[in-house]
Design an enzyme around this catalytic site. Sequence first.
Site, PDB file in Angstrom:
ATOM      1  N   ASP A  19       0.885  -1.393   0.005  1.00 33.12           N
ATOM      2  CA  ASP A  19      -0.009   0.015   0.081  1.00 33.12           C
ATOM      3  C   ASP A  19       0.983   1.302  -0.028  1.00 33.12           C
ATOM      4  O   ASP A  19       0.489   2.458  -0.117  1.00 33.12           O
ATOM      5  CB  ASP A  19      -1.112  -0.028   1.016  1.00 33.12           C
ATOM      6  CG  ASP A  19      -0.257  -0.029   2.489  1.00 33.12           C
ATOM      7  OD1 ASP A  19       0.895  -0.326   2.751  1.00 33.12           O
ATOM      8  OD2 ASP A  19      -1.084  -0.053   3.501  1.00 33.12           O
ATOM      9  N   SER A  20       2.171   0.943   0.186  1.00 36.77           N
ATOM     10  CA  SER A  20       3.215   2.332  -0.371  1.00 36.77           C
ATOM     11  C   SER A  20       3.073   2.794  -1.784  1.00 36.77           C
ATOM     12  O   SER A  20       3.501   3.862  -2.002  1.00 36.77           O
ATOM     13  CB  SER A  20       4.546   1.573   0.003  1.00 36.77           C
ATOM     14  OG  SER A  20       4.720   0.487  -0.890  1.00 36.77           O
ATOM     15  N   GLU A  55      -1.277  -5.445   8.834  1.00 35.91           N
ATOM     16  CA  GLU A  55      -0.529  -4.739   9.731  1.00 35.91           C
ATOM     17  C   GLU A  55      -1.106  -5.002  11.122  1.00 35.91           C
ATOM     18  O   GLU A  55      -2.344  -5.025  11.310  1.00 35.91           O
ATOM     19  CB  GLU A  55      -0.390  -3.441   9.570  1.00 35.91           C
ATOM     20  CG  GLU A  55       0.314  -3.011   8.100  1.00 35.91           C
ATOM     21  CD  GLU A  55       0.586  -1.556   8.114  1.00 35.91           C
ATOM     22  OE1 GLU A  55       0.242  -0.620   8.950  1.00 35.91           O
ATOM     23  OE2 GLU A  55       0.849  -1.302   6.906  1.00 35.91           O
ATOM     24  N   GLU A  70       9.220  -4.259  10.839  1.00 35.69           N
ATOM     25  CA  GLU A  70       9.806  -2.813  10.023  1.00 35.69           C
ATOM     26  C   GLU A  70      10.178  -2.026  11.023  1.00 35.69           C
ATOM     27  O   GLU A  70       9.454  -1.824  12.107  1.00 35.69           O
ATOM     28  CB  GLU A  70       8.521  -2.226   9.255  1.00 35.69           C
ATOM     29  CG  GLU A  70       9.043  -0.869   8.722  1.00 35.69           C
ATOM     30  CD  GLU A  70       7.957  -0.372   7.697  1.00 35.69           C
ATOM     31  OE1 GLU A  70       6.882  -1.000   7.228  1.00 35.69           O
ATOM     32  OE2 GLU A  70       8.242   0.758   7.134  1.00 35.69           O
TER      33      GLU A  70
HETATM   34  O1  KIV Z   1       3.583  -1.254   1.800  1.00 33.25           O
HETATM   35  C1  KIV Z   1       4.622  -1.515   1.697  1.00 33.25           C
HETATM   36  O2  KIV Z   1       5.631  -1.107   0.756  1.00 33.25           O
HETATM   37  C2  KIV Z   1       5.129  -2.342   2.683  1.00 33.25           C
HETATM   38  C3  KIV Z   1       6.643  -2.735   2.858  1.00 33.25           C
HETATM   39  C4  KIV Z   1       7.389  -1.386   3.118  1.00 33.25           C
HETATM   40  C5  KIV Z   1       6.966  -3.608   3.863  1.00 33.25           C
HETATM   41  O3  KIV Z   1       4.344  -2.647   3.621  1.00 33.25           O
END
Ligand code: KIV
Length: 267
Positions: free
Chosen positions: A46-47, A117, A184
């Site tokens: 979701d990044s 998460e 993380e």
């Molecule tokens: O959303 C993402 O890219 C992530 C990674 C940074 C682990 O959760």
Amino acid sequence: MKKQTTILDIQRMKAEGEKISVLTAYDFPFARLMDDAGIDMILVGDSVGSVVSGYDNTLPVTMEEMIYHTRAVVRGTSRALVIVDMPFLSYQVDLREARLNAGRLIKEGGAQAVKLEGGENVAETIAAIVAMDIPVVAHIGLTPQSIHRMGGFKVQGKAAEQARQLLTDALAVEAAGAFAVVLEGIPMELAREITAALSIPTIGIGAGVHCDGQVLVIHDILGLCEKYSPKFVKRYADVSETIRSGIEEYIREVKGGEFPDEEHSFK
Ligand code: KIV
């Protein structure tokens, strides 16, 4: 014919001490490049909200956006195992919605696993999704969807009590059936302790070398994100500079009447 990576391969890699490589991807060309290069797993993170859509954080990302990006990544992948992030509000409200949304990401997106998460607080949710035969990756420590509780993107688990809770969280997600857990933004010694305590692989991001694998955001390692670069990111290329100079040359040639030349025109 390339062999599709499964969660059994990932579990075997931990057992045999083979490090696991993971990168994020959000579209077809990047997925194809990293699949060809031999990446073990691709995370449709979701990044995408921050590095592709330009939001300040991951909270606005929707299920529809995750499904769209996952489809593109899956089309570019023939070997790597594809994991997709469950976006904010797709699993926190109740178990029914969490199961439905995890199912949609697999059925409509085409991924092989989902990631969500949280630790002890989402153990019941993980168990409910795993009971549908959907493999789950957990994510503890610095969890970007909790940005407002954490007061920013801050390293977690520095204080003894917080570190103990993170170990409890890791054991809880393993007991709930997660096949891997992302650690993380935690101190490397804590990551070492958690990795030793678990039989499932730990995938670190800003968690040091002792994890069973590593994940990074593709835009960060290629220098495509110029705004901000966290300490744990290593830049393997400067793609922004290459793109910028290509675009500037194109503009110059169009303005100067050099493009299109004979070679790029029809007779
Ligand atoms: O959303 C993402 O890219 C992530 C990674 C940074 C682990 O959760």
